[in-house]
Design an enzyme around this catalytic site. Structure first.
Site, PDB file in Angstrom:
ATOM      1  N   LYS A 177      34.442  -3.087  10.342  1.00 56.61           N
ATOM      2  CA  LYS A 177      33.313  -2.970   9.401  1.00 56.61           C
ATOM      3  C   LYS A 177      32.890  -1.509   9.322  1.00 56.61           C
ATOM      4  O   LYS A 177      33.021  -0.772  10.302  1.00 56.61           O
ATOM      5  CB  LYS A 177      32.142  -3.854   9.849  1.00 56.61           C
ATOM      6  CG  LYS A 177      31.515  -3.409  11.170  1.00 56.61           C
ATOM      7  CD  LYS A 177      30.280  -4.191  11.510  1.00 56.61           C
ATOM      8  CE  LYS A 177      29.770  -3.917  12.900  1.00 56.61           C
ATOM      9  NZ  LYS A 177      28.755  -2.865  12.964  1.00 56.61           N
ATOM     10  N   HIS A 183      42.155   1.885  22.481  1.00 56.01           N
ATOM     11  CA  HIS A 183      42.772   2.882  21.606  1.00 56.01           C
ATOM     12  C   HIS A 183      43.086   4.172  22.356  1.00 56.01           C
ATOM     13  O   HIS A 183      44.131   4.772  22.173  1.00 56.01           O
ATOM     14  CB  HIS A 183      41.841   3.201  20.427  1.00 56.01           C
ATOM     15  CG  HIS A 183      42.074   2.328  19.244  1.00 56.01           C
ATOM     16  ND1 HIS A 183      41.505   1.089  19.123  1.00 56.01           N
ATOM     17  CD2 HIS A 183      42.842   2.507  18.131  1.00 56.01           C
ATOM     18  CE1 HIS A 183      41.899   0.540  17.978  1.00 56.01           C
ATOM     19  NE2 HIS A 183      42.711   1.382  17.368  1.00 56.01           N
TER      20      HIS A 183
END
Lengths: 280, 186
Positions: free
Chosen positions: B104, B39
């Site tokens: 999650k 990222h």
């Protein structure tokens, strides 16, 4: 004096890494099965069933149960009547980790430096804790500590006036803030007392007790029971999707502390609790 | 008891807008993977005006760093990692047309806002069910940042990948709904 060659330690560590990452312990499986019976949320039940199925795949196909195969944590209890031969103990342990993570096809998750963040490529070094104990045995415990749950751990220096209630509030609040992040249902390791640093070590040791076992001291066992009940009232549930079982167990370890202090540390372990021990 | 919504990537706004927090889905098609280090690089590429290794429009991003594959496997174990670490980066990608992320744990206000504004959803996969999830991954190719190892960007072809909608485009949040439903005050 009994002699133990560090090559044997290296080979034992290699075996432990792989075994722990493929085969979840019977204590954990029993705890998950009991959680499945007690969980009221249909979605929570579904999650726990998947975790049990996943554990079965790990065991049958000999693959890692979780992709985060962890930071390698090693606890050594070295009998004082043992003489180590054959080379450096730390190097032997790290070579065992290196081989275990390579041969077991485990993920390499360690970076050399917290700022540069270049992967070491072999999951070394391990975090090694060594205790000298009476006797002529060598006990090696391996724990694969996942990053997600470790990140949700916290410690605090409470005042003696905050007491038992302060401890309960801190532990429950830590679990509440963690929410779905650490992969509930979790195991909550609590270290009480000692110093700032020692309380965190106690919390990690608490995780390594058999899942759901209570402290031998009745006062502390009662604290564990109360903490578990309060945590499971939070409603977070399996994977944070809502339910009764947020924690499988709360395990507290204590040590004497200074008249001025009440150190408390909470080390959170995900349901994928991967630990194995071998005594040489 | 269990009813699933079948999703096929790439996803359109109209499909995304129909999803509600709590919906169980089975995803088929392509998933791209990225976690922390990837990222960081993607955002640096965007900031310096470079093309990304894949077009994010209509796609789903899975936050995962798998274990190495055994001989005969397409991938090792491959469950979700905790998503909040990607919160700094997610709004930029969502604004560029990413239709959803899979991980999650909870997301930041900024990510939730971006999802509402640009029509994207957040799915949870079951953390720690990595060996089970891996069975739905049929093909894997590293498409960028190979030097990052487990953190490299992969293009995965999946069949019936199981997930659940946590955050929808209307502000629904399954983590809040679930917790409220089961909490017992003391």
């Amino acid at each position: 004096m009994r002699q133990i060659n560090t090559e044997q330690i290296r080979d034992t560590v290699e075996k432990l890494c792989i075994d722990a990452n493929y085969n979840l312990g019977d204590d954990l499986i029993t705890s998950l099965r009991s959680a499945l019976e007690r969980e009221e949320s249909p979605l929570g039940k579904e999650v726990i069933t998947q975790l049990l199925d996943n554990a079965e795949i790990g065991r049958k196909e000999q693959v890692p149960v979780c992709q985060d195969t962890g930071f390698a944590i090693i606890f050594i209890e070295l009998g004082q009547e043992v003489v180590l031969t054959g080379g450096d103990l730390r190097e032997a342990i790290n070579e065992g980790i290196r081989r275990g993570y390579k041969n077991g096809l485990l993920r390499k998750s360690i970076v050399k430096n917290p700022i540069d963040r270049i992967n070491t490529g072999d999951n070394t070094p391990a975090v090694i804790h060594t205790d000298i104990v009476p006797g002529d045995k060598l006990k090696i415990t391996f724990d694969a500590k996942g990053g997600g749950c470790e990140n949700m751990s916290r410690s605090a220096m409470l005042t003696p006036a905050q007491g038992r209630e302060g401890v309960i509030n801190f532990v429950v609040d830590t679990v509440k803030s963690a929410g779905a992040n650490p992969c509930p249902p979790i195991i909550v390791g609590v270290g009480l007392g000692g110093t700032f640093d020692y309380s965190t070590l106690l919390a990690k040791k608490a995780i390594l007790r058999p899942v759901g076992s209570n402290n031998n001291n009745k006062t502390i066992a009662n604290l564990e029971i109360e903490l578990l009940e309060k945590i499971n009232r939070l409603g977070i549930g399996p994977q944070g999707l809502g339910g009764r079982i947020t924690a499988l167990a709360v395990q507290v370890e204590t040590f004497p502390c200074h008249i001025a202090s009440l150190p408390v540390a909470v080390n959170i372990e995900c349901h994928s609790h991967r630990t194995k021990t071998i005594v040489i | 008891m269990t009813e699933y919504i079948d999703l096929e990537t790439p996803l359109s706004d109209s499909t995304i807008e129909k999803l509600k927090a709590g919906d169980k889905v089975r995803i088929s098609g392509v998933l791209y993977t990225a976690r922390d280090a990837a990222h960081k690089r993607l955002i640096e590429m965007i900031e310096s005006g470079k093309d990304l290794p894949f077009d994010v429009k209509g796609q789903l991003l899975y936050y995962v760093g798998p274990t190495p594959a055994k001989p005969g496997q397409v991938i090792g174990s491959a469950g979700p990692t905790t998503s909040y670490r990607m919160d700094t980066y997610a709004p930029t990608l969502i604004k560029m047309g990413l239709k959803g992320t899979i991980g999650k744990g909870g997301r930041s206000k900024e990510v939730l806002e971006a999802m509402k504004r640009y029509k994207a959803v957040y799915f949870a996969a079951v953390g720690g069910a990595a060996a089970l999830i891996a069975k739905t991954i049929k093909k894997v190719e590293i498409i960028a940042f190979e030097d990052l190892g487990a953190e490299a960007i992969r293009k995965m072809e999946v069949e019936n990948f199981p997930a659940i909608v946590v955050n929808d485009t209307k502000g629904g949040d399954l983590y809040n709904i679930g917790r409220e439903k089961y909490k017992i005050p003391y």
